[in-house]
Design a protein around this motif. Structure first.
Motif, PDB file in Angstrom:
ATOM      1  N   UNK A 297       0.828  -1.209   0.000  1.00 54.02           N
ATOM      2  CA  UNK A 297       0.000   0.000   0.000  1.00 54.02           C
ATOM      3  C   UNK A 297       0.863   1.261   0.000  1.00 54.02           C
ATOM      4  N   UNK A 298       1.947   1.239   0.773  1.00 51.55           N
ATOM      5  CA  UNK A 298       2.853   2.397   0.778  1.00 51.55           C
ATOM      6  C   UNK A 298       3.457   2.618  -0.602  1.00 51.55           C
ATOM      7  N   UNK A 299       3.795   1.499  -1.288  1.00 52.93           N
ATOM      8  CA  UNK A 299       4.357   1.607  -2.639  1.00 52.93           C
ATOM      9  C   UNK A 299       3.325   2.163  -3.619  1.00 52.93           C
ATOM     10  N   UNK A 300       2.088   1.695  -3.498  1.00 50.79           N
ATOM     11  CA  UNK A 300       1.016   2.201  -4.380  1.00 50.79           C
ATOM     12  C   UNK A 300       0.827   3.695  -4.181  1.00 50.79           C
ATOM     13  N   UNK A 301       0.810   4.114  -2.920  1.00 52.26           N
ATOM     14  CA  UNK A 301       0.613   5.536  -2.626  1.00 52.26           C
ATOM     15  C   UNK A 301       1.742   6.360  -3.241  1.00 52.26           C
ATOM     16  N   UNK A 302       2.966   5.824  -3.151  1.00 50.56           N
ATOM     17  CA  UNK A 302       4.131   6.527  -3.669  1.00 50.56           C
ATOM     18  C   UNK A 302       4.093   6.605  -5.202  1.00 50.56           C
ATOM     19  N   UNK A 303       3.666   5.518  -5.849  1.00 52.41           N
ATOM     20  CA  UNK A 303       3.622   5.480  -7.316  1.00 52.41           C
ATOM     21  C   UNK A 303       2.736   6.590  -7.877  1.00 52.41           C
ATOM     22  N   UNK A 304       1.706   6.969  -7.113  1.00 56.81           N
ATOM     23  CA  UNK A 304       0.817   8.038  -7.572  1.00 56.81           C
ATOM     24  C   UNK A 304       1.545   9.372  -7.685  1.00 56.81           C
ATOM     25  N   UNK A 305       2.678   9.490  -6.962  1.00 53.82           N
ATOM     26  CA  UNK A 305       3.430  10.757  -6.982  1.00 53.82           C
ATOM     27  C   UNK A 305       4.484  10.790  -8.075  1.00 53.82           C
ATOM     28  N   UNK A 306       4.589   9.744  -8.877  1.00 52.85           N
ATOM     29  CA  UNK A 306       5.770   9.641  -9.731  1.00 52.85           C
ATOM     30  C   UNK A 306       5.881  10.771 -10.752  1.00 52.85           C
ATOM     31  N   UNK A 307       4.716  11.296 -11.213  1.00 51.21           N
ATOM     32  CA  UNK A 307       4.776  12.383 -12.199  1.00 51.21           C
ATOM     33  C   UNK A 307       5.400  13.633 -11.580  1.00 51.21           C
ATOM     34  N   UNK A 308       5.115  13.855 -10.292  1.00 48.58           N
ATOM     35  CA  UNK A 308       5.547  15.095  -9.645  1.00 48.58           C
ATOM     36  C   UNK A 308       6.919  14.989  -8.986  1.00 48.58           C
ATOM     37  N   UNK A 309       7.352  13.777  -8.668  1.00 47.99           N
ATOM     38  CA  UNK A 309       8.559  13.610  -7.849  1.00 47.99           C
ATOM     39  C   UNK A 309       9.632  12.866  -8.643  1.00 47.99           C
TER      40      UNK A 309
END
Ligand SMILES: [Zn+2]
Length: 408
Positions: A297-309
């Motif tokens: 779940x932590x990885x999924x949450x992080x993947x959502x930020x990939x465009x910005x980070x």
């Protein structure tokens, strides 16, 4: 015996031997109508009608003759076939590093009810298995449904024929814990009907996806997945799991994908297991894993930020490249006609599909000449659905014998 009796007997035998194949066709959605069933079985309309009626009498399927049902192969309306939504269920159980989940699963891979449990898994397998069987028995009592048997999915290779968990690395169980015997005994003690089975969670996910999900129709289906820690693989060949000579095939987690990479518990370095799981992703992105939700779940949450980070973007590309390298090696060795990815690997495919497909194509001999379709798994709870498939298998093999209603 006179000629007429012989004919009647052989017709009955033919009808009985067609019950299992017919049930499997309805179970996997490949025979939505009686016309398709007739064609798939290669029998007469009368035999297919009798077989469907028998399966309906056993409470396994429904035969719907209302006008307006889906058209048959001749272009005229045909009886529609569906699994009986009020029919029997299998008890499915799954153990993972954070606890367990129990479920009731009907024909068609339909999850009827589930009960999750969050516990610390102790060294004694009887503790968490007792908890999951108790949760399952509660679901069965509440549903009032008949149970055909029980299946258990564990995050470990399961040795055959002993039924022992050989490498339950992210659980406190000792290596070689006799999980199948312990589970079967608990199921019996709880008064749950039917036989009990145990398998590796990724193997069972692949089996369920092959019958009901993204793997339908594949002849040589390769599944690679990571849910929590480590990476698992499975191969379904012509509809059956390829488990090797003693249940231990497809231990794909120890393919080297980064020779200078992190040390692995197997003694090597840079294995897929430690380079392409959720912990590796969080580390590559410079994040310390927190205890509040699962690593996936932590990885999924992080993947959502990939465009910005940019750091998350770089971590995504690093994991995609390492996963792609591992898949390329498997493509060369196994020559699958489809690859399906589960857990974080499905999310990585969704985040960078072109990059992943390009790595697999560029790094594999067979990938370059045509390419292998790579898809994400589509079922919720596919390991649970696969555990239920183990319990359903005797019914699919011989419905009359398994349900204890032998022909007169
Ligand atoms: Zn390793």
């Amino acid at each position: 015996m006179n000629g007429k009796a012989t004919t009647t007997r052989s017709r009955l035998d033919r009808g009985r031997s067609a019950l299992g194949p017919a049930l499997e066709l309805v179970h996997t959605g490949r025979a939505p109508t009686r016309a398709v069933l007739t064609a798939e079985l290669g029998v007469t309309r009368a035999t297919a009608g009798a077989v469907a009626a028998e399966l309906e009498a056993l409470g396994l399927i429904r035969v719907d003759s209302r006008p307006g049902a889906a058209a048959g192969s001749q272009g005229r309306p045909s009886h529609r076939l569906t699994v009986d939504e009020k029919g029997p269920v299998a008890l499915a159980a799954q153990i993972h590093a954070d606890g367990f989940r129990a479920a009731l699963v009907g024909l068609g891979g339909r999850v009827v009810a589930t009960a999750p449990g969050c516990v610390t898994v102790s060294a004694d397998p009887a503790q968490v298995l007792g908890a999951v069987v108790e949760a399952g028995a509660g679901l069965l009592r509440d549903s009032g449904r008949r149970c055909v048997g029980a299946g258990l999915a564990v995050p470990s290779a399961v040795a055959e024929p002993e039924g022992t968990a050989l490498n339950p690395l992210h659980l406190a169980w000792p290596a070689g814990a006799p999980v199948r015997d312990v589970f079967a005994e608990l199921v019996r003690e709880a008064g749950i009907e039917g036989p009990a089975f145990t398998g590796n969670d990724v193997n069972l996910a692949a089996l369920a996806e092959h019958r009901h999900g993204a793997g339908r129709g594949a002849q040589h289906l390769l599944c690679v997945a990571t849910g929590h820690r480590g990476v698992g693989g499975a191969l379904v060949l012509d509809g059956r799991l390829h488990t090797g000579s003693s249940g231990l095939a497809l231990e794909v987690g120890h393919l080297t994908v980064n020779p200078e990479g992190r040390p692995c518990y197997c003694g090597s370095r840079g294995c897929l297991d430690v380079e392409a799981d959720p912990l590796a992703f969080l580390s590559a992105a410079g994040r310390a894993p927190g205890p509040e939700v699962s690593l996936l779940q932590q990885s999924r949450d992080l993947l959502r930020d990939q465009a910005a980070d940019p750091a998350v973007r770089a971590a995504t590309e690093q994991l995609v490249d390492r996963l792609g390298l591992g898949l390329a090696g498997l493509v060369n060795i196994l020559n699958p006609d489809r690859i399906i990815l589960g857990g974080l690997h499905r999310e990585l495919l969704a985040a960078a599909p072109e990059r992943l497909r390009a790595v697999v194509a560029d790094r594999s001999l067979w990938g370059r000449s045509g390419g292998v379709p790579i898809l994400g798994c589509t079922l919720d709870h596919n390991s649970l659905a696969g555990a239920a498939e183990l319990a359903w298998q005797p019914v699919l093999d011989d419905p009359l014998a398994a349900l204890g209603r032998l022909a007169a």
